[in-house]
Design a protein around this motif. Structure first.
Motif, PDB file in Angstrom:
ATOM      1  N   ILE A  17      -7.748 -13.958  11.324  1.00  0.00           N
ATOM      2  CA  ILE A  17      -8.123 -14.018   9.822  1.00  0.00           C
ATOM      3  C   ILE A  17      -8.504 -12.904   9.288  1.00  0.00           C
ATOM      4  CG2 ILE A  17     -10.422 -15.069   8.233  1.00  0.00           C
ATOM      5  CD1 ILE A  17      -9.561 -17.942   9.962  1.00  0.00           C
ATOM      6  N   PHE A  18      -9.302 -12.260  10.492  1.00  0.00           N
ATOM      7  CA  PHE A  18     -10.085 -10.582  10.127  1.00  0.00           C
ATOM      8  C   PHE A  18      -8.746  -9.887   9.896  1.00  0.00           C
ATOM      9  CE2 PHE A  18     -14.222 -11.774  11.669  1.00  0.00           C
ATOM     10  CZ  PHE A  18     -15.545 -11.757  10.915  1.00  0.00           C
ATOM     11  N   LEU A  19      -7.733  -9.474  10.168  1.00  0.00           N
ATOM     12  CA  LEU A  19      -6.788  -9.095  10.609  1.00  0.00           C
ATOM     13  C   LEU A  19      -6.187  -9.151   9.368  1.00  0.00           C
ATOM     14  CD1 LEU A  19      -5.396  -7.016  12.459  1.00  0.00           C
ATOM     15  CD2 LEU A  19      -3.874  -8.400  12.992  1.00  0.00           C
ATOM     16  N   LEU A  20      -5.595 -10.061   8.438  1.00  0.00           N
ATOM     17  CA  LEU A  20      -5.118 -10.629   7.483  1.00  0.00           C
ATOM     18  C   LEU A  20      -5.620 -10.523   7.084  1.00  0.00           C
ATOM     19  CD1 LEU A  20      -3.071 -13.531   8.750  1.00  0.00           C
ATOM     20  CD2 LEU A  20      -1.928 -11.799   8.395  1.00  0.00           C
ATOM     21  N   ALA A  21      -6.473 -10.139   6.484  1.00  0.00           N
ATOM     22  CA  ALA A  21      -8.118 -10.697   4.387  1.00  0.00           C
ATOM     23  C   ALA A  21      -7.756  -8.876   4.686  1.00  0.00           C
ATOM     24  CB  ALA A  21      -9.379 -11.126   5.154  1.00  0.00           C
ATOM     25  N   GLY A  22      -8.098  -8.025   5.714  1.00  0.00           N
ATOM     26  CA  GLY A  22      -8.063  -6.908   5.574  1.00  0.00           C
ATOM     27  C   GLY A  22      -6.321  -5.887   4.814  1.00  0.00           C
ATOM     28  N   ILE A  23      -5.476  -6.804   4.841  1.00  0.00           N
ATOM     29  CA  ILE A  23      -4.363  -6.383   4.980  1.00  0.00           C
ATOM     30  C   ILE A  23      -3.321  -6.909   3.817  1.00  0.00           C
ATOM     31  CG2 ILE A  23      -1.441  -7.072   5.496  1.00  0.00           C
ATOM     32  CD1 ILE A  23      -2.267  -6.690   8.640  1.00  0.00           C
ATOM     33  N   VAL A  24      -4.419  -7.984   2.716  1.00  0.00           N
ATOM     34  CA  VAL A  24      -4.264  -8.514   1.931  1.00  0.00           C
ATOM     35  C   VAL A  24      -4.847  -8.064   0.713  1.00  0.00           C
ATOM     36  CG1 VAL A  24      -4.465 -10.654   0.709  1.00  0.00           C
ATOM     37  CG2 VAL A  24      -3.732 -10.641   2.830  1.00  0.00           C
ATOM     38  N   LEU A  25      -6.295  -7.786   1.624  1.00  0.00           N
ATOM     39  CA  LEU A  25      -7.232  -7.315   0.448  1.00  0.00           C
ATOM     40  C   LEU A  25      -6.931  -5.133   0.642  1.00  0.00           C
ATOM     41  CD1 LEU A  25     -10.439  -7.221  -0.681  1.00  0.00           C
ATOM     42  CD2 LEU A  25     -11.373  -6.037   0.932  1.00  0.00           C
ATOM     43  N   GLY A  26      -6.118  -4.783   1.291  1.00  0.00           N
ATOM     44  CA  GLY A  26      -5.979  -3.346   0.819  1.00  0.00           C
ATOM     45  C   GLY A  26      -4.307  -3.350   0.401  1.00  0.00           C
ATOM     46  N   ALA A  27      -3.403  -4.846   0.053  1.00  0.00           N
ATOM     47  CA  ALA A  27      -2.692  -5.256  -0.873  1.00  0.00           C
ATOM     48  C   ALA A  27      -2.589  -5.131  -2.345  1.00  0.00           C
ATOM     49  CB  ALA A  27      -2.156  -5.728  -0.504  1.00  0.00           C
ATOM     50  N   LEU A  78     -10.519   2.033   3.091  1.00  0.00           N
ATOM     51  CA  LEU A  78     -11.136   1.108   3.625  1.00  0.00           C
ATOM     52  C   LEU A  78     -10.998  -0.345   3.436  1.00  0.00           C
ATOM     53  CD1 LEU A  78     -14.366   1.776   3.945  1.00  0.00           C
ATOM     54  CD2 LEU A  78     -15.042   1.119   1.539  1.00  0.00           C
ATOM     55  N   PRO A  79     -10.310  -1.304   3.382  1.00  0.00           N
ATOM     56  CA  PRO A  79     -10.061  -2.672   3.914  1.00  0.00           C
ATOM     57  C   PRO A  79      -9.580  -2.647   5.445  1.00  0.00           C
ATOM     58  CG  PRO A  79      -8.923  -2.103   1.543  1.00  0.00           C
ATOM     59  CD  PRO A  79      -9.260  -0.966   1.919  1.00  0.00           C
ATOM     60  N   GLY A  80      -8.969  -1.083   5.690  1.00  0.00           N
ATOM     61  CA  GLY A  80      -8.934  -1.492   7.157  1.00  0.00           C
ATOM     62  C   GLY A  80      -9.610  -1.283   8.297  1.00  0.00           C
ATOM     63  N   LEU A  81     -11.149  -1.310   7.861  1.00  0.00           N
ATOM     64  CA  LEU A  81     -12.517  -1.858   8.093  1.00  0.00           C
ATOM     65  C   LEU A  81     -12.809  -3.217   8.319  1.00  0.00           C
ATOM     66  CD1 LEU A  81     -15.137  -0.650   9.305  1.00  0.00           C
ATOM     67  CD2 LEU A  81     -16.371  -0.840   6.705  1.00  0.00           C
ATOM     68  N   VAL A  82     -11.697  -3.866   7.716  1.00  0.00           N
ATOM     69  CA  VAL A  82     -12.065  -5.842   8.039  1.00  0.00           C
ATOM     70  C   VAL A  82     -11.134  -5.900   8.695  1.00  0.00           C
ATOM     71  CG1 VAL A  82     -11.996  -7.760   7.086  1.00  0.00           C
ATOM     72  CG2 VAL A  82     -12.927  -5.760   5.665  1.00  0.00           C
ATOM     73  N   MET A 108       0.813  -1.384   0.286  1.00  0.00           N
ATOM     74  CA  MET A 108      -0.094  -0.021  -0.106  1.00  0.00           C
ATOM     75  C   MET A 108       0.914   1.772   0.212  1.00  0.00           C
ATOM     76  SD  MET A 108      -2.798  -1.300   3.019  1.00  0.00           S
ATOM     77  CE  MET A 108      -3.969   0.475   2.587  1.00  0.00           C
ATOM     78  N   ARG A 109       0.213   1.745  -0.474  1.00  0.00           N
ATOM     79  CA  ARG A 109       1.836   3.468  -0.577  1.00  0.00           C
ATOM     80  C   ARG A 109       1.352   4.396   0.545  1.00  0.00           C
ATOM     81  NH1 ARG A 109      -1.869   6.421  -5.441  1.00  0.00           N
ATOM     82  NH2 ARG A 109      -3.213   6.319  -4.134  1.00  0.00           N
ATOM     83  N   SER A 110       1.916   4.692   1.371  1.00  0.00           N
ATOM     84  CA  SER A 110       1.797   5.783   2.122  1.00  0.00           C
ATOM     85  C   SER A 110       1.517   6.632   2.954  1.00  0.00           C
ATOM     86  CB  SER A 110       3.525   6.237   2.197  1.00  0.00           C
ATOM     87  OG  SER A 110       3.625   7.446   1.430  1.00  0.00           O
ATOM     88  N   SER A 111       0.668   7.025   1.665  1.00  0.00           N
ATOM     89  CA  SER A 111      -0.558   8.352   1.753  1.00  0.00           C
ATOM     90  C   SER A 111      -1.623   7.118   2.064  1.00  0.00           C
ATOM     91  CB  SER A 111      -0.756   8.420  -0.039  1.00  0.00           C
ATOM     92  OG  SER A 111      -1.444   8.609  -0.146  1.00  0.00           O
ATOM     93  N   SER A 112      -2.098   5.639   2.003  1.00  0.00           N
ATOM     94  CA  SER A 112      -2.793   5.426   2.456  1.00  0.00           C
ATOM     95  C   SER A 112      -3.312   4.581   3.377  1.00  0.00           C
ATOM     96  CB  SER A 112      -4.311   4.335   1.265  1.00  0.00           C
ATOM     97  OG  SER A 112      -2.341   3.953   0.855  1.00  0.00           O
ATOM     98  N   TRP A 113      -2.074   4.680   4.215  1.00  0.00           N
ATOM     99  CA  TRP A 113      -2.107   4.093   5.852  1.00  0.00           C
ATOM    100  C   TRP A 113      -2.531   4.339   6.900  1.00  0.00           C
ATOM    101  CZ3 TRP A 113      -1.260  -0.305   6.815  1.00  0.00           C
ATOM    102  CH2 TRP A 113      -0.568  -1.164   5.835  1.00  0.00           C
ATOM    103  N   PRO A 114      -2.719   6.870   6.361  1.00  0.00           N
ATOM    104  CA  PRO A 114      -3.829   6.869   7.558  1.00  0.00           C
ATOM    105  C   PRO A 114      -4.902   6.229   7.455  1.00  0.00           C
ATOM    106  CG  PRO A 114      -2.045   8.359   6.834  1.00  0.00           C
ATOM    107  CD  PRO A 114      -1.742   7.265   6.077  1.00  0.00           C
ATOM    108  N   TRP A 115      -5.342   6.523   6.636  1.00  0.00           N
ATOM    109  CA  TRP A 115      -6.848   6.016   6.116  1.00  0.00           C
ATOM    110  C   TRP A 115      -7.354   4.591   6.847  1.00  0.00           C
ATOM    111  CZ3 TRP A 115      -9.918  10.062   6.102  1.00  0.00           C
ATOM    112  CH2 TRP A 115      -9.135  11.126   5.217  1.00  0.00           C
ATOM    113  N   PHE A 116      -5.813   3.585   6.307  1.00  0.00           N
ATOM    114  CA  PHE A 116      -6.504   2.430   7.035  1.00  0.00           C
ATOM    115  C   PHE A 116      -6.754   2.117   8.051  1.00  0.00           C
ATOM    116  CE2 PHE A 116      -4.267  -1.935   7.948  1.00  0.00           C
ATOM    117  CZ  PHE A 116      -5.072  -2.557   7.101  1.00  0.00           C
ATOM    118  N   CYS A 117      -5.713   2.993   8.778  1.00  0.00           N
ATOM    119  CA  CYS A 117      -5.337   3.127  10.037  1.00  0.00           C
ATOM    120  C   CYS A 117      -6.927   3.318  10.678  1.00  0.00           C
ATOM    121  CB  CYS A 117      -3.915   3.793  11.558  1.00  0.00           C
ATOM    122  SG  CYS A 117      -3.015   3.112  10.828  1.00  0.00           S
TER     123      CYS A 117
END
Length: 123
Positions: free
Chosen positions: A104-114, A54-58, A1-10
């Protein structure tokens, strides 16, 4: 993920964690946490560029589940704690179920974001 999307992910991760905590604790404080999570989600959804995280929600849905797994780390079954003046026993859940669901939820969001980021860079 780009560095600009990490704050939104968090930010979305925090909303997901709040919503999941509200569901886990629905019989006590969850009734108050769920409307707060909806309000935070509505506030984030109106911000430009927030959809990138938005994948951070997952992923956020898994955070309270990991905490429940930690709290039940002595289980499953009846777990007794003895001090010099007292003894207390509690019945604990199987922590492995909670741990598996949280991971599973934590990794699913990270993978979805990637995956989402990869598709965006291929276009």
């Amino acid at each position: 993920m780009r560095s600009s999307s990490w704050p939104w992910f968090c930010a979305w991760l925090a909303v997901g964690a709040l919503a999941s905590l509200g569901l886990v604790a629905i019989l006590s404080i969850g009734v108050y946490l769920l409307p707060l999570a909806l309000l935070a989600a509505a506030l984030l959804a109106t911000r430009r560029g927030s959809a990138a995280g938005l994948p951070g929600l997952v992923s956020g849905l898994g955070v309270p589940l990991l905490y429940v797994a930690f709290l039940n780390r002595g289980g499953p079954g009846n777990v007794c704690t003895t001090t010099s003046t007292s003894q207390s026993c509690v019945d604990e859940y199987n922590p492995w179920v909670w741990l598996a669901a949280g991971v599973i939820f934590l990794l699913a969001g990270i993978v979805l974001g990637a995956v989402r980021q990869r598709r965006a860079t291929l276009r």
